[in-house]
Design an enzyme around this catalytic site. Structure first.
Site, PDB file in Angstrom:
ATOM      1  N   ASP A 123       0.813  -1.211   0.000  1.00 42.14           N
ATOM      2  CA  ASP A 123       0.000   0.000   0.000  1.00 42.14           C
ATOM      3  C   ASP A 123       0.847   1.261   0.000  1.00 42.14           C
ATOM      4  O   ASP A 123       2.007   1.252   0.427  1.00 42.14           O
ATOM      5  CB  ASP A 123      -0.890   0.048   1.254  1.00 42.14           C
ATOM      6  CG  ASP A 123      -1.975  -1.004   1.262  1.00 42.14           C
ATOM      7  OD1 ASP A 123      -1.931  -1.927   0.426  1.00 42.14           O
ATOM      8  OD2 ASP A 123      -2.873  -0.905   2.121  1.00 42.14           O
ATOM      9  N   HIS A 279       3.613  -2.237   3.099  1.00 38.65           N
ATOM     10  CA  HIS A 279       3.687  -0.894   2.530  1.00 38.65           C
ATOM     11  C   HIS A 279       5.015  -0.661   1.813  1.00 38.65           C
ATOM     12  O   HIS A 279       6.008  -1.327   2.111  1.00 38.65           O
ATOM     13  CB  HIS A 279       3.514   0.164   3.625  1.00 38.65           C
ATOM     14  CG  HIS A 279       2.225   0.052   4.380  1.00 38.65           C
ATOM     15  ND1 HIS A 279       2.047  -0.838   5.421  1.00 38.65           N
ATOM     16  CD2 HIS A 279       1.037   0.702   4.237  1.00 38.65           C
ATOM     17  CE1 HIS A 279       0.816  -0.735   5.890  1.00 38.65           C
ATOM     18  NE2 HIS A 279       0.179   0.183   5.196  1.00 38.65           N
TER      19      HIS A 279
END
Length: 382
Positions: A123, A279
């Site tokens: 992400d 992430h």
């Protein structure tokens, strides 16, 4: 395992400090955004202010609002920055708020069907550190689902193009990374559609998968996303690496890897595969992935890592079709890029009841050696 050990040493040497952040200030990690409260129309060919919720008065947003029948959107109160009330019993049962009720709607994508299959996702990119992650994945012929923040797509278009051209699955992660349940219906539309537009302007295809920041979604948000044609993809409960806490110094690379090690022991007991939250916004997040988690994963027999459409058997993850994505095979294999079985969920009308535990899939990949292999890898790693 010598190579893994050397990578672990590199990880320790390269981790650097970063500005502290809270769980609901992720957008501030990328840029010190000062969001104006004074409306100004977005000029033709321009974009809303980076990392700020777009204004709903904008003519473009007004056009998008016509795509949603608001009479079909359930009415629930907007949250206060996605924070759960002290008394959770005050939350309506049919709100199905993932953050506070741990509720999954029937259409939520939260796992891969096949045992031992890992829905690999990252992400908040693209970022200046994303190419290092892409290099590592490319070296292992590994693809992932990348949930893209609209503001980052505009800031780093060449990096996003590279990810798409490498065959990664590109999906939506909103424009400003706000908690979605805290937004008005109109703001939700603006966040999603501006991000869709930004991504499409860079890679030429329209994403239909999206992930709510922090997993903050309820049936109000789902209803809007579904009407816009999006598939809501979160992650498997308790499969958050907490890598985003490393820059804030409330987690360490070691604690993140320990979390991953615990999962390797748990995986053989699960009835389905899983989707993990990682992430690629900050260097620390990329470091722990390429120097800590991924080396162990690559060395773990029968652990199959795939982008979400691959593990669901979805050959058309964009509005226009396949794009650069290639669906491989029709059943999970022992390689990290093996195919997967068909969908376990699909976009459609939103239900108000939670999703039951997924049914075990026959022909599951055997993972009896995962825990032992992981233990050996970890000994070599540290």
């Amino acid at each position: 395992m010598v190579k893994i050990a050397s990578l672990a040493t590199a990880l320790v040497l390269t981790l650097s400090a970063a500005a502290a952040h809270g769980p609901h200030m992720l957008e501030k990690r990328a840029a010190a955004a000062t969001c104006s409260t004074v409306y100004k129309a977005v000029a033709a060919g321009a974009w809303p202010a980076l990392d700020c919720p777009p204004f709903v008065q904008d003519p473009q947003v007004q056009t998008w609002l016509k795509l949603v029948d608001m009479t079909k959107v359930p009415v629930f109160p907007q949250s206060k920055d996605g924070v759960c009330p002290i008394d959770k019993t005050t939350i309506p049962a049919d709100q199905c708020w993932w953050t506070c009720q741990k509720c999954e709607a029937p259409t939520d994508i939260t796992s891969c069907p096949k045992v031992g299959t890992w829905g690999l996702t990252y992400d908040d990119g693209p970022s200046p550190d994303s190419p290092r992650l892409y290099d590592n994945l490319a070296a292992h012929n590994q693809k992932a689902t990348l949930f893209i923040v609209g503001s980052r797509a505009i800031s780093f278009p060449e990096t996003l193009k590279r990810a798409y051209n490498d065959g990664h699955h590109i999906a939506i992660h909103t424009w400003s990374h706000s908690t979605m349940t805290s937004l008005s219906n109109e703001q939700i539309v603006a966040e999603l559609k501006w991000t869709e537009k930004a991504i499409q302007s860079v890679i030429g295809v329209t994403p239909i998968y999206w992930r709510p920041p922090y997993g903050d979604v309820d049936n109000r948000v789902r209803a809007i996303a579904t009407q816009l044609g999006y598939k809501t993809s979160i992650w498997t409960q308790d499969f958050d690496t907490n890598d985003w806490n490393i820059p804030a110094k409330t987690a360490t690379a070691q604690s993140v890897i320990d979390t991953f090690k615990a999962w390797l022991v748990k995986i053989p007991t699960m009835k389905t595969g899983f989707i993990v939250l990682e992430h690629d916004l900050f260097p620390e997040e990329v470091n722990v992935s390429i120097s800590g988690i991924l080396p162990i994963a690559y060395a773990t027999k029968n652990l199959v890592m795939q982008p979400i459409p691959q593990c669901l058997g979805d050959a058309k993850p964009y509005l226009e079709g396949a794009g650069s994505f290639k669906l491989i095979g029709n059943a999970a294999s022992n390689s990290t890029t093996g195919g997967a079985s068909g969908n376990n969920t699909s976009a459609g009308s939103n239900g108000s009841t939670s999703k039951n535990s997924a049914v075990a899939v026959s022909g599951s990949v055997a993972l009896t050696s995962v825990a032992g292999i992981a233990a050996v890898a970890v000994v070599a790693l540290f």
